[in-house]
Enzyme design. Structure first.
Site, PDB file in Angstrom:
ATOM      1  N   ASP A 300       0.811  -1.239   0.036  1.00  0.00           N
ATOM      2  CA  ASP A 300       0.063   0.026   0.015  1.00  0.00           C
ATOM      3  C   ASP A 300       0.937   1.200  -0.021  1.00  0.00           C
ATOM      4  OD1 ASP A 300      -2.396   1.575   0.339  1.00  0.00           O
ATOM      5  OD2 ASP A 300      -2.026   1.809   2.401  1.00  0.00           O
ATOM      6  N   ASP A 549      -3.001  -0.070   5.959  1.00  0.00           N
ATOM      7  CA  ASP A 549      -3.211   0.350   7.351  1.00  0.00           C
ATOM      8  C   ASP A 549      -4.728   0.988   7.392  1.00  0.00           C
ATOM      9  OD1 ASP A 549      -2.882   2.721   5.803  1.00  0.00           O
ATOM     10  OD2 ASP A 549      -1.730   3.490   6.764  1.00  0.00           O
ATOM     11  N   ASP A 553      -8.059  -1.420   3.092  1.00  0.00           N
ATOM     12  CA  ASP A 553      -7.087  -2.553   2.847  1.00  0.00           C
ATOM     13  C   ASP A 553      -7.811  -3.945   3.470  1.00  0.00           C
ATOM     14  OD1 ASP A 553      -5.402  -0.952   1.643  1.00  0.00           O
ATOM     15  OD2 ASP A 553      -4.724  -0.129   3.295  1.00  0.00           O
TER      16      ASP A 553
END
Length: 817
Positions: A300, A549, A553
């Site tokens: 990410d 985070d 996600d």
């Protein structure tokens, strides 16, 4: 909810009570960790524990309690597993409490602070810079910019004005507002995503799968073998019931590798403790193995490659202006609005401080603090901020089209010619002043252009380089514009970052699967697409780790083989992840991989010792149904397990080992253990036949069989300990000495008897021949394993287009051409 004059009054106590009674309260918004009772039940009620408990009950019936020594292993395994998971639960719960913040609400005309879980429908919340939105709501008054990256993955702030919708889980980046709660509890945006992410996810581990398969197979085999051995012993061999029970339970316990289960738990517990001391919280210990096997890492962007902070990348001065004037101008504006500083203002203040520090080093003088007469706060409607200095100068900073106007925007664009696509561009100007409602007076004079970008973690390039060297493919997945993500990935050192795609164009499963194989950077990705990308990589045969985070996600984290989140992220992401980086530092990931490799490679080596006993015990039990007696009792198996399995395996499992994990766990273990098992079976069978023909009693046969088993076991330790070190030499000598002492000094305890001279000589010959057979079989297995490794390596090179020289192929393959 009422409004008196221009003052917001909020809900009355009666209205709050009514909504609470109706259940319209902000409860159950996060995924919950398992309770302690659930953890205890998950570890206690297993097939492994059930089999061992049943054997303990049978042995207790005989009154031979010294044969219950194996229960210490079972109990230790249970304690370690429960302790590790409860420890992880407490750490995650603590992180959730630490990140929870009370929210200010207006009730009966007064402002009060309550927990987010006490919010009710129609509550008026007062939120400002840095606050997280605790429930879906509608803006009543105020203009702000919202950071919705935890929800969407897109880091560009979103403007919110009266009437706009606020989503739970987003953050107020700048400004302040009052919002009315419209959805609570599980109806909220973040909670709906959380509902799809359960805390309990399947453990994806080759070791765990192997252990379960061995226990299942052993359980299926031990029932018929155990019954057959018991009946044969008691009916046809003239043994008592107690003797038959001890003989049968000894065989059954040998088929279940209690020590291997304990060793695995212990090694992984030590690994998680080591990682915990470095700020890495491991919630599921088996994920250490999974991460060591990962060949694809999905990253990410926000929070992983970037720190979530902003930094000044470029300052370009207009003709007639100096760098010092430019830095002083935007530093003054940032300082004037420091009380409500967003990430942009923080970056400007930090840059100005660095510049001032450099000047102070050169001149020995520090610039005086700017004297502010008036601050013009940032507004999402105006899209600029500014200030009036004490000397009467007025400064303004913001987007060029809003400060200079559309007609002069090309002037700023020309000044920003050297800026990169990933930089957010702003102009700093001097103007004649501001109106009472903060409008710009006069025509702004351009001083400089400033380029601000997401701050890439200092450790990111080094971390990326580590994974590249280890043969791990990197994918960057983000909700941001793919061009921006690609540029950041390139700066962070992600290879082939130019292979990017806009996920909004991947409107069919086929397109998405083709993109998963081809592209390295994915932008405009929705939470559902993140999960689908992980699934697509699985279908391509990949072992996938995922970092993230945010709530956006969670679905992908749950699907990945190993999931990693940051402590500063959402509670939902933390709860569903196997690994939480407590200090939010992604540079710890190489340490996790290295710890996993040490644990798994050493476990593969040590596990071969345990499977020797499992294999030869099962075959021996089958033989003894036809040719009794079964030569061991439980206490003797405990001695064998301690001297040639338990202690050596534990010592070897804790040594340093940085080799790459390759091959199948069970195949690697069997290639080492089967030669020893075969050698033991051959010579134990020979002893059973000769002992019966020569009229040896049970104690003599049992003693000979135990000596042969221990000698071959020591030979296996010697072989897997190559190359020998001082520690490994000491280990082999110590275990041999321990076996000698147990069989002599404590012989009566282990039912070991002194052998007649002729039997002792025959035993020595058997031991030599058994070791020779073991060496020949091991050499053959190792040659086959080396050939397989060469073939796999050659296949990987051919697949990637690298030519393979004939000499690099196994000898048999070279002969075939």
């Amino acid at each position: 909810m009422t409004e008196q004059g221009s003052k917001l009054f909020g809900l009355t106590s009666a209205e709050v009570a009514e909504r609470v009674a109706d259940g319209r309260v902000n409860h159950d918004t996060d995924v919950k960790t398992k309770s302690i009772w659930q953890i205890l039940a998950a570890h206690a009620f297993t097939l492994f524990n059930g089999v061992n408990l049943a054997m303990a009950l049978f042995i207790s019936f005989t009154g031979q309690y010294r044969n219950l020594f194996f229960l210490f292993i079972v109990g230790a395994n249970l304690v370690i597993g429960v302790f590790q998971e409860i420890r992880a639960k407490h750490m995650v719960d603590k992180l959730s409490i630490m990140t929870q913040k009370q929210v200010a609400v207006i009730r009966e005309g007064a402002e009060v602070a309550i927990a987010p879980s006490e919010l009710v429908i129609d509550d008026l919340m007062r939120l400002s810079h840095g606050d997280q939105v605790p429930a879906d709501s509608e803006v009543v008054s105020g203009n702000v910019y919202c950071d919705e990256s935890l929800l969407t993955g897109e880091s560009v702030p979103v403007a919110k004005a009266p009437g706009s919708e606020l989503f739970s889980g987003s953050f107020i980046e700048s400004g302040s507002l009052v919002a009315r709660v419209t959805k609570v509890g599980r109806d909220g945006y973040a909670a709906k995503i959380n509902a799809e992410a359960k805390y309990v996810k399947d453990v994806k581990s080759e070791i765990l799968a192997t252990l379960k398969a061995i226990i299942r197979l052993g359980t299926m085999v031990l029932v018929p073998l155990g019954i057959g051995l018991f009946v044969r012993t008691i009916l046809m061999d003239g043994s008592t019931v107690n003797e038959a029970i001890l003989s049968t339970t000894s065989a059954v316990l040998g088929m279940i590798p209690q020590g291997l289960v304990l060793l695995t738990s212990s090694v992984l517990a030590i690994a998680t403790t080591r990682l915990g001391s470095r700020g890495v919280l491991v919630q599921q210990s088996y994920c250490v193995e999974t991460l060591a096997r990962v060949d694809t890492l999905c990253l990410d962007k926000t929070g992983t490659i970037t720190s979530g902070e902003m930094e000044v990348a470029h300052v370009s001065c207009a003709p007639g202006s100096t760098d010092a004037e430019a830095v002083a101008a935007f530093a003054a504006i940032a300082a004037a609005n420091a009380s409500d500083a967003n990430e942009t203002a923080k970056a400007l203040l930090a840059f100005a401080g660095d510049c001032e520090g450099l000047r102070a080093e050169g001149t020995g003088k520090k610039d005086p603090e700017p004297q502010i007469a008036r601050a013009v706060a940032f507004s999402s409607a105006r899209k600029y901020s500014g200030c009036v200095l004490a000397d009467g100068r007025s400064l303004v900073m913001g987007a060029a089209q809003f400060v200079l106007g559309e007609s002069r925007t090309p002037e700023a664009d020309a000044l920003c010619g050297g800026f990169e696509d990933i930089e957010r561009r702003m102009v700093v100007c001097e103007c004649d002043g501001f109106t009472d409602d903060d409008g710009i007076v006069g025509e702004p004079l351009l001083i400089a252009c400033v380029g601000i970008r997401d701050k890439i973690r200092d450790s990111a390039p080094e971390t990326m380089s580590y994974f590249i060297d280890q043969g791990v493919e990197l994918r960057v997945i983000s909700g941001d514009d793919p061009r921006t993500v690609s540029a950041i990935a390139r700066l962070a050192g992600v290879p082939r970052a130019d292979l990017m795609v806009d996920a909004s164009t991947l409107d069919t499963p086929q397109k998405l699967e083709e993109a998963a194989a081809k592209y390295r950077v994915f932008g405009r990705v929705t939470p559902q697409q993140k999960r689908e990308l992980v699934c697509a990589l699985h279908r391509l045969g990949r072992t996938v780790a995922m970092t993230g985070d945010g709530v956006n996600d969670v679905l992908a984290l749950r699907e990945a083989d190993c999931s990693v989140s940051m402590a500063s992220g959402s509670a939902a992401a933390r709860n569903v992840s196997e690994i939480v980086l407590a200090d939010n530092d992604f540079s710890h990931m190489p340490e996790v991989v290295a710890e996993g490799r040490r644990s798994i490679n050493n476990l593969q080596r040590s596990a071969s010792l345990f499977l020797v006993k499992t294999v030869f015990t099962a075959v021996l039990a089958l033989i003894c149904i036809i040719l009794p007696p079964y030569p061991f009792i439980p206490i003797q198996m405990s001695l064998i397990s301690t001297t040639v399995i338990g202690i050596p395996s534990f010592v070897l499992a804790l040594e340093p080992n940085k080799e790459r994990v390759s091959g199948n766990f069970l195949a690697n273990v069997l290639s080492r253990s089967l030669p020893a098992s075969c050698s033991i079976i051959v010579f134990l069978l020979l002893e059973l036949v000769l002992g019966r023909l020569l009229g040896h009693d049970f104690d003599e046969i049992s003693t000979v069989c135990m000596i042969i088993t221990i000698v071959v076991g020591l030979a296996l330790i010697f072989r897997i300990s190559q190359p020998l070190t001082a520690l490994r030499r000491a280990l082999i000598v110590s275990m041999a000495a321990l076996a000698v002492v147990a069989c002599t000094v404590f012989g009566s305890f282990f039912l070991v008897v002194a052998l007649p001279a002729d039997v002792a000589v025959a035993t020595a010959v058997f031991c030599v021949l058994a070791v020779m057979l073991f060496d020949r079989l091991s050499a053959r297995f190792e040659r086959n394993a080396d050939s397989n490794r060469l073939l796999i390596a050659a296949a990987e090179k051919i697949e990637s287009g690298v030519p393979v020289p004939r000499a690099a192929l196994p000898r048999d393959e070279r002969k075939r051409g």
